[in-house]
Design a protein around this motif. Structure first.
Motif, mmCIF file in Angstrom:
data_model
loop_
_atom_site.group_PDB
_atom_site.id
_atom_site.type_symbol
_atom_site.label_atom_id
_atom_site.label_comp_id
_atom_site.label_asym_id
_atom_site.label_seq_id
_atom_site.Cartn_x
_atom_site.Cartn_y
_atom_site.Cartn_z
ATOM 1 N N ASP A 1 57.901 43.068 38.733
ATOM 2 C CA ASP A 1 57.353 42.005 39.865
ATOM 3 C C ASP A 1 55.920 43.190 39.674
ATOM 4 O O ASP A 1 54.728 42.596 39.518
ATOM 5 C CB ASP A 1 58.357 41.881 41.234
ATOM 6 N N GLN A 2 56.234 44.528 40.313
ATOM 7 C CA GLN A 2 54.999 45.592 40.258
ATOM 8 C C GLN A 2 53.935 44.904 38.793
ATOM 9 O O GLN A 2 52.311 44.719 39.313
ATOM 10 C CB GLN A 2 55.565 46.481 40.782
ATOM 11 N N GLU A 3 54.572 45.404 38.289
ATOM 12 C CA GLU A 3 53.760 44.923 36.784
ATOM 13 C C GLU A 3 52.552 43.706 36.572
ATOM 14 O O GLU A 3 51.545 43.259 35.785
ATOM 15 C CB GLU A 3 54.414 45.208 35.502
ATOM 16 N N ARG B 1 51.793 41.204 38.895
ATOM 17 C CA ARG B 1 51.154 41.927 40.171
ATOM 18 C C ARG B 1 49.562 42.249 39.749
ATOM 19 O O ARG B 1 48.846 41.188 40.124
ATOM 20 C CB ARG B 1 51.661 42.405 41.588
ATOM 21 N N TYR B 2 49.640 43.540 38.650
ATOM 22 C CA TYR B 2 48.163 44.191 38.300
ATOM 23 C C TYR B 2 48.566 43.120 36.779
ATOM 24 O O TYR B 2 46.863 42.357 37.087
ATOM 25 C CB TYR B 2 49.271 45.619 37.918
ATOM 26 N N LEU B 3 48.980 42.293 36.861
ATOM 27 C CA LEU B 3 48.908 41.560 35.798
ATOM 28 C C LEU B 3 48.034 40.415 36.220
ATOM 29 O O LEU B 3 46.764 39.907 35.602
ATOM 30 C CB LEU B 3 49.102 41.068 34.479
ATOM 31 N N ASP C 1 46.144 39.714 38.863
ATOM 32 C CA ASP C 1 44.901 39.959 39.684
ATOM 33 C C ASP C 1 43.907 40.384 38.369
ATOM 34 O O ASP C 1 42.530 40.187 38.427
ATOM 35 C CB ASP C 1 45.584 41.565 39.812
ATOM 36 N N ALA C 2 44.881 41.711 37.281
ATOM 37 C CA ALA C 2 43.531 41.254 36.329
ATOM 38 C C ALA C 2 42.484 40.921 35.685
ATOM 39 O O ALA C 2 42.018 40.594 34.710
ATOM 40 C CB ALA C 2 44.300 42.901 35.449
ATOM 41 N N TYR C 3 43.785 39.478 34.788
ATOM 42 C CA TYR C 3 43.662 38.624 34.723
ATOM 43 C C TYR C 3 42.200 38.065 35.230
ATOM 44 O O TYR C 3 41.461 37.308 34.583
ATOM 45 C CB TYR C 3 44.784 37.550 34.714
ATOM 46 N N GLN D 1 40.082 38.400 37.208
ATOM 47 C CA GLN D 1 39.341 39.524 37.554
ATOM 48 C C GLN D 1 38.558 39.498 36.333
ATOM 49 O O GLN D 1 37.229 39.587 35.921
ATOM 50 C CB GLN D 1 39.361 41.333 37.832
ATOM 51 N N ASN E 1 54.855 37.651 43.562
ATOM 52 C CA ASN E 1 54.510 38.207 45.045
ATOM 53 C C ASN E 1 54.902 37.998 46.400
ATOM 54 O O ASN E 1 54.548 38.274 47.652
ATOM 55 C CB ASN E 1 52.810 38.286 44.987
ATOM 56 N N SER F 1 45.904 38.107 47.372
ATOM 57 C CA SER F 1 46.570 37.012 46.465
ATOM 58 C C SER F 1 47.229 35.976 46.546
ATOM 59 O O SER F 1 46.845 35.199 45.476
ATOM 60 C CB SER F 1 47.895 38.606 45.440
#
Length: 270
Positions: A25-27, A29-31, A33-35, A37, A110, A146
C-alpha cells in the motif's frame, strides 16, 4: 544514447510489471502521487514545446523529456492495474465506468476501511464532508490531501462521461443532481450562501460570478461543482458500503440513506 535509454526503459517496464505482483500500500501511494506529478510535468512540458515551436525555437530535448514522462505514466498505470485487480474492492471499483487503475489504487492505498464504518467517516477523511476541508492553524487536518484530490478527480471523471452511455451510472446521477441544483438556485435557495460569499471574498465587479452572487444566485461553475461533489459523495457511500461488507461479511452498522444528501430513498451500490 537513444538506444541505451530505450533499453533502460524496457528493463524498467519489466521490473515494474514484476514488482506490481507484490506492491505494498505504501508503494502504491507513492506511485499514485508520482503519477499525478508526472502528468502535471508532462502537460507543462507539452505546453512549453508548443510555445517554443510557435516561436521557432529548438524543442527536441523538451519534447523527448515529455515523451519519456508519458512512457513512465503508462508503466505506473500498468503496475497499479495489477495492484487493483488483485483485490476484490479494486475489481468492484474498476467495474465502475470512470474509475480507472490510478484512482482506484489511490483509494485502496490510502483508506483503512476498518476505521470507516459509516459513509460520513469516509466523506470526512476524503475532505468532502461539510466543513471537513477547512484547515485550522495549529490543528491536524481532518482529511487526507491525497484523497481530497482523488475525490475531486472522481467527480470530474464521472462528468466527462457521455450522458448517452447507458453504462455511465454515476454520470446519470450527476445529470439528475445538476438539474436539481439549477432548480434550487433559480428558486433562491442559495441566496444566503451567495450573500456570504460576496461579503467574504474579493470578486471582480465586472465578472459574471459577481453578477450571479449579487442577484442571490450561485454562478454556473459553482452549481456544477456542487453537482460533482454530490455525485462523488454518492460514489464514496457506495464504496464504503461495498468495501465494509466485503471485509466484514456484514452490511455497515447503519445502511446509508440518501436523505442525508437531499433524497428520501436509499440508493444501493451498482
Amino acid at each position: 544514447m537513444d538506444i541505451e535509454v530505450q533499453a533502460s526503459v524496457t528493463r524498467m517496464s519489466r521490473d515494474i510489471r514484476a514488482a506490481a505482483q507484490t506492491l505494498t500500500d505504501q508503494e502504491a501511494r507513492y506511485l499514485v502521487d508520482a503519477y499525478y506529478q508526472m502528468q502535471e510535468d508532462r502537460i507543462r512540458g507539452a505546453n512549453r514545446v508548443d510555445a517554443m515551436a510557435d516561436a521557432g525555437e529548438p524543442n527536441l530535448v523538451i519534447g523527448w523529456l515529455a515523451g519519456q514522462s508519458s512512457t513512465l505514466e503508462t508503466q505506473i498505470k500498468g503496475a497499479l492495474d495489477r495492484y487493483t485487480n488483485a483485490q476484490p474492492i479494486g475489481k468492484w471499483m474498476r467495474s465502475i465506468k470512470g474509475i480507472g487503475p490510478v484512482i482506484s489504487a489511490g483509494y485502496i492505498a490510502n483508506i483503512d476501511i476498518a476505521k470507516a464504518n459509516t459513509a460520513g467517516k469516509l466523506w470526512k477523511y476524503c475532505g468532502v464532508a461539510p466543513g471537513a476541508d477547512r484547515r485550522v492553524r495549529g490543528q491536524k487536518m481532518a482529511y487526507n490531501p491525497s484523497l481530497k484530490r482523488l475525490a475531486y478527480l472522481t467527480g470530474e471523471s464521472f462528468k466527462r462521461l457521455s450522458s448517452d452511455d447507458p453504462e455511465a451510472y454515476y454520470r446519470h446521477w450527476y445529470d439528475r443532481r445538476k438539474l436539481y441544483e439549477i432548480a434550487s438556485n433559480e428558486a433562491g435557495k442559495y441566496a444566503e450562501q451567495a450573500a456570504a460569499i460576496l461579503s467574504s471574498k474579493k470578486i471582480g465587479k465586472t465578472t459574471d460570478a459577481y453578477k450571479a452572487y449579487s442577484a442571490g444566485k450561485l454562478p454556473p461553475a459553482h452549481i456544477d461543482r456542487r453537482a460533482c461533489r454530490w455525485t462523488t459523495k454518492l460514489f464514496l457511500s457506495h464504496l464504503q458500503e461495498t468495501w465494509w461488507t466485503m471485509k466484514t461479511g456484514e452490511p455497515p452498522p447503519r445502511p446509508f440513506a440518501l436523505s442525508v444528501m437531499g433524497h428520501a430513498d436509499y440508493i444501493a451500490p451498482p
